[in-house]
Design an enzyme around this catalytic site. Structure first.
Site, PDB file in Angstrom:
ATOM      1  N   TYR A 254       0.864  -1.190   0.000  1.00 20.54           N
ATOM      2  CA  TYR A 254       0.000   0.000   0.000  1.00 20.54           C
ATOM      3  C   TYR A 254       0.895   1.233   0.000  1.00 20.54           C
ATOM      4  O   TYR A 254       1.877   1.310   0.734  1.00 20.54           O
ATOM      5  CB  TYR A 254      -0.895   0.017   1.249  1.00 20.54           C
ATOM      6  CG  TYR A 254      -1.635   1.328   1.449  1.00 20.54           C
ATOM      7  CD1 TYR A 254      -2.916   1.508   0.949  1.00 20.54           C
ATOM      8  CD2 TYR A 254      -1.032   2.396   2.127  1.00 20.54           C
ATOM      9  CE1 TYR A 254      -3.594   2.707   1.114  1.00 20.54           C
ATOM     10  CE2 TYR A 254      -1.702   3.603   2.292  1.00 20.54           C
ATOM     11  CZ  TYR A 254      -2.976   3.755   1.784  1.00 20.54           C
ATOM     12  OH  TYR A 254      -3.627   4.947   1.942  1.00 20.54           O
TER      13      TYR A 254
ATOM     14  N   GLU B 249      -3.834   7.347  -3.441  1.00 22.13           N
ATOM     15  CA  GLU B 249      -3.871   6.058  -2.763  1.00 22.13           C
ATOM     16  C   GLU B 249      -3.689   4.976  -3.811  1.00 22.13           C
ATOM     17  O   GLU B 249      -4.537   4.817  -4.698  1.00 22.13           O
ATOM     18  CB  GLU B 249      -5.201   5.865  -2.023  1.00 22.13           C
ATOM     19  CG  GLU B 249      -5.220   4.599  -1.171  1.00 22.13           C
ATOM     20  CD  GLU B 249      -6.492   4.468  -0.346  1.00 22.13           C
ATOM     21  OE1 GLU B 249      -6.395   4.477   0.894  1.00 22.13           O
ATOM     22  OE2 GLU B 249      -7.573   4.345  -0.951  1.00 22.13           O
TER      23      GLU B 249
END
Length: 402
Positions: free
Chosen positions: A125, A213
């Site tokens: 991530y 993101e």
């Protein structure tokens, strides 16, 4: 301003970020053509079909009409067409859309970047956003890619890496290396991740983004690092510098009332409450929402009509608020500084008569220049409009109508 995954990936690619390649399609036939194009370009013959909406959780979400997930795999061209048909024009419900869901108007047909038989794909991530407390950007990373970052933060917070970037010097090489090392990478994978982080941060700053993101960031067995998904939000206040980005706006994904307000220069954000509020000034708007909460209600919106509230802007504000069926009453809270309160009161009366058939009470709290004259105009109008001078009065009247 949010943009779709396929748009975000094209923006990232223009800054040298390696992405999962794909083409957007508006129909099942276009989806099949996109798969054929991917195959001709040397990509795999396994394809990923991704619903394009402004919400997360698409892979776990469900199309109401067909039961399909929002992200599915297809193993041949005909299957691409059939599965795209099950997604397009359907209503996708995810944990972020709520039970009403969102209509899927487009799908992204993407290459399958997970190699057949690959026993060592690794998902990470990566996120970049502004830390408003520290006044600088922060890069967040985790070895637990593919999961909701909120879940990781709650269950395994030690697996979240944070690196704050000094705005005076920008992202430094040692910081990118620190993140890559913390993710457990080495060798070529380490070098690729460092390059990926630099390219990603350059893109973030260059387009005046407020949030990136990338989840997941994939490391393949041959040490390629690429963005498999991308969520990008751009600061609305900076759009005048990026006309090419502004053109990517998909108004069908936004609340119609917010779109209408934006066209006439009003700041409107829909909320889930039962009391509409219309205010001149963002700070006063926040205080007004506090008043509503203290009186036992819940604000239905944030609406700032600006310092020069006129009859026209007040009328437009009323029309927008009244479109929300949950609204049981409206609190208009105006401070008469630049604009006189008596002029606002006349505007309220005129707007009320122009709209007609308003079956919910409206409380008008006027304070400042000519506030008493404004209150008299409201009280003598004969309409279902009630005046208040103090915040306490306004709160009490809100409590009465609930």
């Amino acid at each position: 301003m949010n943009i779709h995954e396929y748009q975000a990936k094209e923006v990232l690619k223009s800054f040298g970020v390696r992405i999962q390649e794909g083409y957007v399609a508006n129909s099942p036939k276009e989806a099949k053509d996109a798969a054929l194009k991917l195959s001709k370009n040397g990509n795999s013959d396994i394809f990923v079909i991704k619903a394009q909406i402004h919400a997360g959780g698409r892979g776990k979400g469900t199309i109401k009409e067909t039961g399909s997930n929002g992200v599915v795999i297809a193993k041949n061209f005909d299957e691409v067409e059939e599965k795209a048909k099950n997604i397009l024009n359907g209503t996708l419900v995810t944990h972020q859309t709520g039970p009403s869901g969102k209509t899927v108007n487009k799908v992204l047909i993407a290459e399958d970047v997970y190699y057949p038989g690959d026993e060592d794909p690794k998902e990470f991530y990566l996120g970049i956003l502004l830390d408003r407390v520290k006044g600088c950007n922060v890069i967040m990373a985790s070895s637990e890619g593919g999961m909701d970052i909120e879940t990781v933060a709650e269950e395994t917070p030690e697996k979240i890496i944070k690196e704050w970037i000094n705005p005076n010097v920008g992202l430094q090489a040692f910081q990118a290396r620190k993140i890559a090392f913390a993710l457990g990478l080495k060798g070529q994978g380490l070098k690729e991740m460092i390059s990926f982080i630099f390219s990603l941060y350059k893109a973030y700053e260059s387009i005046d983004s407020s949030m990136f993101e990338i989840n997941p960031v994939l490391k393949t067995s041959d040490n390629k690092i690429l963005a498999v998904d991308a969520k990008v939000n751009i600061d609305d206040n900076a759009l005048f510098r990026h006309k090419n980005i502004e053109e990517l706006r998909d108004l069908s994904e936004e609340d119609p009332a917010e779109v209408e307000a934006n066209k006439v220069g009003l700041s409107y954000v829909k909320l889930d409450g039962n009391v509409g509020c219309m205010v001149n000034g963002a700070g006063l708007a926040m205080a007004t929402m506090d008043i509503i909460k203290l009186s036992g209600g819940d604000p239905a919106n944030f609406l700032d009509v600006g310092g020069n509230a006129s009859a026209e802007t007040v009328e437009t504000g009323f029309r927008i608020i009244l479109k929300d069926k949950n609204v049981k009453g409206i609190l208009l809270n105006i401070f008469g500084g630049i604009v006189r309160c008596d002029r606002v009161a006349k505007g309220v009366v005129k707007a009320y008569k122009n709209i007609g058939n308003i079956d919910i009470p409206i409380i008008v709290r006027l304070q400042g220049t000519n506030s008493e004259e404004g209150a008299k105009i409201i009280d003598n109008s004969g309409l279902k409009v009630f005046s208040a001078i103090t915040l306490k009065e306004a709160a009490e009247k809100v409590n009465e109508i609930l």
